[in-house]
Each structure stands twice: as structure tokens, then as C-alpha cells.
Scaffold this motif. Structure first.
Motif, PDB file in Angstrom:
ATOM      1  N   ILE A 268       2.392  -2.497  -5.911  1.00 43.92           N
ATOM      2  CA  ILE A 268       2.044  -0.948  -5.954  1.00 43.92           C
ATOM      3  C   ILE A 268       3.511  -0.256  -4.899  1.00 43.92           C
ATOM      4  O   ILE A 268       3.956   0.783  -5.305  1.00 43.92           O
ATOM      5  CB  ILE A 268       0.933  -0.422  -5.058  1.00 43.92           C
ATOM      6  N   ILE A 269       3.664  -0.855  -3.876  1.00 44.54           N
ATOM      7  CA  ILE A 269       4.818  -0.465  -2.921  1.00 44.54           C
ATOM      8  C   ILE A 269       6.077  -0.803  -3.777  1.00 44.54           C
ATOM      9  O   ILE A 269       7.009   0.091  -3.489  1.00 44.54           O
ATOM     10  CB  ILE A 269       4.901  -1.379  -1.861  1.00 44.54           C
ATOM     11  N   HIS A 270       6.250  -1.838  -4.351  1.00 48.06           N
ATOM     12  CA  HIS A 270       7.624  -1.981  -5.238  1.00 48.06           C
ATOM     13  C   HIS A 270       7.917  -0.951  -6.383  1.00 48.06           C
ATOM     14  O   HIS A 270       8.884  -0.879  -6.755  1.00 48.06           O
ATOM     15  CB  HIS A 270       7.817  -3.379  -5.297  1.00 48.06           C
ATOM     16  N   LEU A 333       1.240   9.558   2.504  1.00 45.85           N
ATOM     17  CA  LEU A 333       2.210   9.324   1.598  1.00 45.85           C
ATOM     18  C   LEU A 333       2.115  10.234   0.284  1.00 45.85           C
ATOM     19  O   LEU A 333       3.161  10.869  -0.058  1.00 45.85           O
ATOM     20  CB  LEU A 333       2.031   8.087   0.962  1.00 45.85           C
ATOM     21  N   ILE A 334       0.869  10.484  -0.177  1.00 42.28           N
ATOM     22  CA  ILE A 334       0.751  11.285  -1.388  1.00 42.28           C
ATOM     23  C   ILE A 334       1.061  12.931  -0.837  1.00 42.28           C
ATOM     24  O   ILE A 334       1.633  13.724  -1.697  1.00 42.28           O
ATOM     25  CB  ILE A 334      -0.804  11.515  -1.790  1.00 42.28           C
ATOM     26  N   ILE A 335       0.795  13.361   0.398  1.00 44.27           N
ATOM     27  CA  ILE A 335       0.867  14.820   0.629  1.00 44.27           C
ATOM     28  C   ILE A 335       2.470  14.869   0.968  1.00 44.27           C
ATOM     29  O   ILE A 335       3.033  15.698   0.422  1.00 44.27           O
ATOM     30  CB  ILE A 335       0.158  15.116   2.296  1.00 44.27           C
ATOM     31  N   SER A 336       3.162  14.135   1.700  1.00 44.64           N
ATOM     32  CA  SER A 336       4.504  14.211   1.912  1.00 44.64           C
ATOM     33  C   SER A 336       5.376  14.054   0.516  1.00 44.64           C
ATOM     34  O   SER A 336       6.080  14.948   0.246  1.00 44.64           O
ATOM     35  CB  SER A 336       5.205  13.196   2.833  1.00 44.64           C
ATOM     36  N   PHE A 462      -3.227   4.091  -6.445  1.00 45.93           N
ATOM     37  CA  PHE A 462      -3.891   2.980  -6.554  1.00 45.93           C
ATOM     38  C   PHE A 462      -4.002   2.084  -5.236  1.00 45.93           C
ATOM     39  O   PHE A 462      -4.354   1.235  -5.044  1.00 45.93           O
ATOM     40  CB  PHE A 462      -3.165   2.306  -7.493  1.00 45.93           C
ATOM     41  N   TYR A 463      -3.235   2.795  -3.998  1.00 45.03           N
ATOM     42  CA  TYR A 463      -3.303   2.156  -2.572  1.00 45.03           C
ATOM     43  C   TYR A 463      -4.608   2.288  -1.926  1.00 45.03           C
ATOM     44  O   TYR A 463      -4.632   3.581  -1.643  1.00 45.03           O
ATOM     45  CB  TYR A 463      -2.030   2.454  -1.983  1.00 45.03           C
TER      46      TYR A 463
END
Length: 722
Positions: A268-270, A333-336, A462-463
Motif C-alpha cells: 500500500i505504502i509503496h 493522509l486521505i484528508i491532506s 485500503f490501509y
């Protein structure tokens, strides 16, 4: 009603000073990092930003002022050079990851690499800009740039990776880590603020950012000062990884890569990181607006704009711990990133108005800072999760799978150079003074960036590794470390008490239901009268008490969510599946290290034929397949290499080779070949004996867990003596 005086400004300042004094040498109760160390971490970060100023300004990309506008290398050629550097960097990156995870140098796992590579980075980056490019032909320039960039990349690879990992292990507590990083970033962000103000201004008053002399004279001064500062402050900070006090087991590269590949949070991160190239286009726009808009007359204001816009990051750093606690890392993360998409779209409609651009840039910098801080934290959480899941601590060996990103970069890296070339920008950056060409380029870059920002956002839906899940995993790691430290006689009383309290609390919570969260008491307290000073004090005390009660219930509910994770680990050697696993392990140990599993293929078939209708049956089947596969690999290696106990070379062979002095280059190459042969033999032997060694390790772990009653008695004795 209890009366408590409402604190005024003086009381608050006095309280902050008292807390700072009390926690200067010792961390607050339940935390790990003292305030003094936060100060040293901040000073070290300040030095890092200045030390890396020149090195980070050098890149093989079309938007880079040094290699593009100053040295005049074509953007497409730069991407080709970058791909060559990436190909050469693949084996270096794999070696770096393996070395970091398997060689703990004096002083820690990461800090020694920071100290060793700092000076070479300063020297190489200064050498890079002082090469006489003016007197070189085009091909020679490209070769010289490539060679020095490669050498510098080796050092910066170790440095950046070690520095990143170090920040992630400054505390094992996710919330405290966020707080520490935010506070330290507030302080060391002064470094980029100062440099972003001074450097563009000095450049505008002297040679300009598209002239190599700016990078020869101005930048090295900051780098040398930063090197001195970081070298001093890094001596006073510590790493905190939750590990047993035993010698770490060697982490085998292929095994680590296989396990990392199963870590969903890694992907997910990568996945987001691999897409981010498209989002980077708006960065070119923000840099080129000052340098080329209105015939370059705005460039003198770039330093001032950097200071004002950089200030936005300060407020984000201060608010980040509160935001994470309120919304969680995933939601932030989603908001930013959602706001980032919005700002890029607004840039598209206003890039010709410098004031609006600066306002949007300020807001974008504010929101992007949340993203940058949280990225460190989720990466650290992901590594702790991996340690909980696999039982092995891996940091550097997350890197080799990054080769996938490198290969993706071979193609995606050409995207912007090709786009810019088709839009009229090659080696002559003066075309950006033409309004028609520049505006067309800006609009294309901003559209691409908006699309990239949206794609970068998608993976984080998905995190689901929440802060509370992570806390449960760390509590389990503490329990495992307690059992191992007890077995080797290195368990101190403080560690025992802290861990046993987690276990007792979890046991007491069995069968409890989560409490209903109710804010009515807080609302009622806020409705109390506040006409007089006494009423204000009564109201303040009531609100404070109601909030404390609410937070207490909330924390209890969070702990109840973690209880199953804790108890499952304590009971992992109980139950039918666990007993079958232990019986299979006992048989493997009885067979011996080099038992030849001729029937391994049939064992795999039998394991796959096991029922899988219930969760327990699936677990039994999964264990059986895993063990059978280990047996098959063992059989193949023993048969192929005719392995016997004599196959494993004595460790004294390695010691002798390492201490042997080479009289010539050819003899040094011979020693290197012999060391390589020794390492290969050890690797083959260890893989061949894996059914035995892993089974023995499992039985040892199970034995450790039988000492719980003994630890209970020791804990009770400590409590009774207090």
C-alpha cells in the motif's frame, strides 16, 4: 462540587517550565524520550538539513537547475543517465539493506551509518559542482556527472536510509513518536527556512540559480556548517527498538524478501510512492514562476516567499500530533491529499497571479507537511507490524523489493522530460521567458499533477493499521522479549513489571463489554454558570473532570480491542493446531540437522489434501504445507551438494581470512573469493538444515512461555516488597 482554580496564562507558562525541568533528564511517566534528547534530536536535524543542502540539490532530472540549467545536459539524456545509475544502484541497494539488518556496529543499528557517511557526502557534493564543466565537451560532462553522482548516491543511500529509520525507532510508542518528531521538526525546520530565505536571495544578487558558481560558493558553506552541527548532536540521541537482549539472529535476504512480499502494508505504502512521480509536476511550476515569469523580475522575491510559505509547515508540525490523535494517521493522509488535489486544481486557474499562487502555495505547504510527517510514522508502524507477524526485525531488507519501483522509474522517469521536450523545453531554459511556451507547459504540468495526486490517494483507502492495532502489536513484542530475556538471564525488574501489568490487565478484561461513550457530562459541565470568578473555577473543574472520565472510558475501550491480540499470543502454544505444530517440530529435531526428507513431495501432497473448512483446520493445513516445503528444499540441497556435517566450514576460517593481510592486489582478490565461498557454504548449510533449526526455535519459544508462572511469582514478590 469540587472547586479548582482556572489556570491563567502565567500558571500555564509556569506549568510548562516545571514540566520541562522535571522531564529534562527523565522522560514523562509511561514514555521513553526525555526532553533533553528531543533537543539534541532537533539540533541534529538542523545540521542534517544544512549538510544535505547541496547534495539534495543535485539530481539527474529535467527540472534540476545544476545539471539542467547550469551544466546544460539534455533532459532525455539526464533520464537515461538516471536509469543507468538506478541499474548500478540495484545490487548496491540490496547489499545496503542486507548490511544494515545484519551488521550492528558499535553505537546502534542506524546511527553509525549516519556518522560514517556524512563527511564523504559533503566532499563529493562539493567536488561535483567544482568540476571544470566549462572546459569539457558534452560527452565528457555527462560521464563526469554520472561517475560522481554514482559515488555520492552510495553515500547518500546509506545516510538517508539510516536517518529515516533512526527517526522511526526514536520511540516504540506511535503517539509519542509523532509528538517527538513534530516537536523536533518545529525546531530543525528553522534550517530549511533560513536556507530557503538566504540562498535564493544570495543567488539572485550574485550569479543566479541557473549558474554553476552559485553552487560552488554559496552551497558548500551551508553543507560544512551543517556537517559540524549534526556531528555534535547525533552523539546524544538513542535508538529504541523492542528486541530481546540477545544477539540478533542473522536475517537471510531471500527469506526476508519473501516475508516482506506478504506484508500488505508494504504494498500500500509503496504503490502510492510509485505513482507520486506524476504528482511532482506542480513543483516545477512553483519553482519556475519566480525564475521566469515577468522576464524573471520576481526572482528577487523568491527567498522572502520561501520564508513566508515555509512558515506554514511550522503550524502543521505543531498541530500534527493532535490531528493524528483526533483523526488517525490513515484519515489524515486521505484528508491532506484530498486538499492537495484541490489546491493543484486551483493553481491551474490562477498561476498567472503571483499573490494567489503564494496563498495557495502556503496552504498547500501547510497540508503537505501533515503528509510528510505521517509518512515516517506509518512506515515505522509497518515495520513493527512485520516484526509482530514474522518474529523477525527487518529494516534495511525492505529495500530490495523497492527494485520494482526502480524498474517502474525507468519508464515513468521519461514522462516529464519527453513532455517538456515536446512542449519546447530542451537544454535552453531561456524559452521559459516566453509567456506562450511557459503557460502551455504550466497547464500541462498541473493537469498531470492533479491526476497523479488522485492516484496517490487511492491506495490509502485500503490501509487499516490503526494506532490501537499497532499499540497491541508492540505490547505483544514486549511480552515476547520478556520471555526471551528471562531465559538468558537478562530480564530486569522494571521490564518484568511493565510487561506483567499488560498481561494482568488483559486477563482481567476477559468477558468485559466495551463501555458506551457519552459526552453528556462534558456538555452539562459547559452549561454551568460562569458569571463570577468562583463559578468559572467550579465550571472549569467540572469540565476537566468530565473530560478525564471520558478519556478514561475511551482508553479502556481501546485496550479491550487489544486484549484478543495479547491473549492470542499468550495462548499460541495451546490448542490442537499448536500441539500438532509442536509434535511435528519435535519429530524434526529428533531426525537431526541433516535428515534427508526423501518423501517431501508426498508430504506436500498430503498437507494440501488436509481439510480447510474451519479456521483451525486452515491453520493446521497451512503449518503442514509450510513445513513440507522446508523439507523439500532441504532434501534438494542435501542431494545437490552432498551435504554432511563436515560441509559447514569452521568459523575460525572466516576469522583467519578477515585477519589475513594481502601482500598484493591479486592476493586480496583471492581472500575475497575465499570469503565469498565461505559465506556461500554457510548459506547452503543453513538452508539445508532449516527444518531442524526452525523446529528447534519453535520448541525453545514454547519452553520460554512455560516460565510464565515463575515470572508471576517474581512479579508478586517485587510488588510485595514495595
Amino acid at each position: 462540587m469540587e472547586t479548582q482554580k482556572r489556570p491563567g496564562l502565567k500558571d500555564k507558562v509556569t506549568g510548562i517550565i516545571k514540566t520541562t525541568k522535571a522531564c529534562w533528564h527523565e522522560p514523562p511517566k509511561g514514555q521513553y524520550v526525555a526532553y533533553k534528547e528531543i533537543g539534541f534530536l532537533s539540533g541534529a536535524g538542523f545540521g542534517v538539513h544544512w549538510m544535505m543542502l547541496l547534495a539534495s540539490a543535485i539530481s539527474l532530472s529535467v527540472g534540476n537547475y545544476i545539471v539542467g540549467a547550469s551544466i546544460h545536459i539534455d533532459g532525455v539524456h539526464l533520464q537515461l543517465m538516471m536509469n543507468i545509475a538506478n541499474i548500478i544502484g540495484i545490487p548496491i541497494g540490496i547489499f545496503r539493506g542486507w548490511y544494515i539488518d545484519n551488521h550492528k556496529l558499535p553505537g546502534g543499528k542506524f546511527l553509525p551509518f549516519i556518522r560514517i557517511t556524512a563527511l564523504p557526502i559533503v566532499v563529493l557534493s562539493t567536488l561535483f559542482v567544482w568540476m571544470p564543466y566549462e572546459h569539457m565537451d558534452y560527452v565528457t560532462k555527462c560521464i563526469v556527472v554520472e561517475i560522481i553522482f554514482l559515488l555520492m548516491s552510495i553515500c547518500t543511500g546509506f545516510y538517508n536510509e539510516a536517518y529515516t529509520f533512526f527517526q522511526q525507532v526514536v520511540s516504540p510508542d506511535s503517539q509519542e513518536r509523532s509528538k517527538v518528531l513534530s516537536i523536533s521538526q518545529v525546531i530543525y525546520s528553522l534550517a530549511p527556512t533560513i536556507s530557503q530565505a538566504l540562498v535564493p536571495t544570495l543567488a539572485a544578487l550574485t550569479w543566479g540559480e541557473d549558474n554553476i558558481w552559485t553552487y560552488r560558493v554559496i552551497y558548500p558553506v551551508f553543507s560544512i556548517i551543517g556537517f559540524i552541527i549534526s556531528s555534535i548532536f547525533f552523539r546524544k540521541v538513542k535508538e529504541r527498538i523492542v528486541l530481546p537482549k540477545t544477539k540478533p539472529e542473522p536475517v537471510h535476504m531471500l527469506d526476508a524478501i519473501r516475508e516482506v512480499a506478504k506484508n500488505k502494508y508494504y504494498w500500500i505504502i509503496h504503490a502510492a510512492a510509485w505513482i507520486v512521480f506524476l504528482e511532482s509536476g506542480y513543483g516545477y511550476v512553483l519553482g519556475w514562476i519566480f525564475n521566469y515569469s515577468n522576464n524573471g523580475e520576481y526572482v528577487i522575491y523568491k527567498g522572502l516567499a520561501n520564508v513566508v510559505i515555509g512558515n506554514a509547515a511550522l503550524w502543521a508540525m505543531l498541530l500534527c500530533p493532535i490531528a493524528i490523535k483526533t483523526f488517525g494517521k490513515r484519515n489524515m493522509l486521505i484528508i491532506s491529499n484530498t486538499f492537495n488535489i484541490l489546491f493543484i486544481i486551483l493553481f491551474y486557474f490562477s498561476y498567472e497571479n503571483l499573490i494567489i499562487v503564494c496563498v495557495l502555495w502556503y496552504l498547500n505547504n501547510f497540508i503537505s507537511t501533515f503528509w510528510n510527517i505521517i509518512q515516517f510514522n506509518i512506515s515505522a508502524d509497518m515495520r513493527d507490524y512485520h516484526q509482530w507477524k514474522t518474529g523477525v526485525r527487518v529494516d534495511g531488507l525492505f529495500g530490495p523489493l523497492g527494485i520494482i519501483g526502480t524498474f517502474i522509474g525507468f519508464f515513468t522517469g521519461y514522462f516529464y522530460p519527453v513532455v517538456l521536450k515536446n512542449l519546447g523545453l530542451e537544454t535552453d531554459y531561456s524559452v521559459l521567458y516566453d509567456d506562450a511556451i511557459r503557460n502551455n507547459i504550466f497547464e500541462v504540468l498541473l493537469i498531470c499533477s492533479a491526476v497523479g495526486a488522485f492516484l496517490n490517494l487511492v491506495p490509502f483507502f485500503f490501509y487499516d493499521l490503526t494506532e490501537n492495532k499497532h499499540k497491541g502489536y508492540v505490547e505483544v513484542l514486549k511480552i515476547r522479549a520478556m520471555f526471551i530475556n528471562n531465559a538468558v538471564g537478562k530480564l530486569d525488574d522494571d521490564e518484568l513489571c511493565e510487561t506483567m501489568e499488560i498481561i494482568h490487565r488483559a486477563r482481567e478484561a476477559v468477558g468485559k463489554e466495551k463501555y458506551a461513550l457519552d459526552k453528556s457530562a462534558i456538555k452539562q459541565a459547559r452549561k454551568l454558570p460562569k458569571a463570577t470568578e468562583e463559578e468559572k473555577n467550579i465550571r472549569y473543574a467540572a469540565i476537566k473532570k468530565a473530560k478525564e472520565e471520558y478519556e478514561k472510558v475511551k482508553e479502556e475501550n481501546l485496550f479491550l480491542e487489544r486484549v484478543p491480540t495479547i491473549l492470542e499470543d499468550l495462548a499460541k502454544f495451546e490448542g490442537n493446531a499448536a500441539q500438532l505444530r509442536l509434535e511435528a517440530a519435535k519429530k524434526c529435531v529428533e531426525n537431526g540437522e541433516l535428515f534427508c526428507y526423501i518423501d517431501a513431495d508426498s508430504d506436500i501432497d498430503n498437507a494440501r489434501a488436509l481439510p480447510k473448512s474451519t479456521a483451525e483446520e486452515k491453520e493446521i493445513r497451512r503449518d503442514a504445507i509450510s513445513l513440507a516445503k522446508l523439507k523439500k528444499k532441504s532434501y534438494k540441497l542435501i542431494s545437490k551438494y552432498s551435504i554432511t556435517p563436515a560441509f559447514l566450514p569452521d568459523e575460525s576460517v572466516k576469522t583467519e581470512l578477515q585477519e589475513r593481510e594481502a601482500a598484493s592486489f591479486f592476493e586480496s582478490m583471492k581472500i575475497r573469493r575465499e570469503l565469498k565461498a565461505y559465506a556461500k557454504a554457510v548459506s547452503i548449510y543453513e538452508r539445508a538444515t532449516k527444518p531442524y533449526t526452525e523446529s528447534k526455535l519453535l520448541l525453545t519459544q514454547a519452553k520460554h512461555y512455560t516460565s510464565l508462572q515463575e515470572l508471576e511469582e517474581r512479579y508478586a514478590a517485587i510488588k510485595a516488597s514495595v
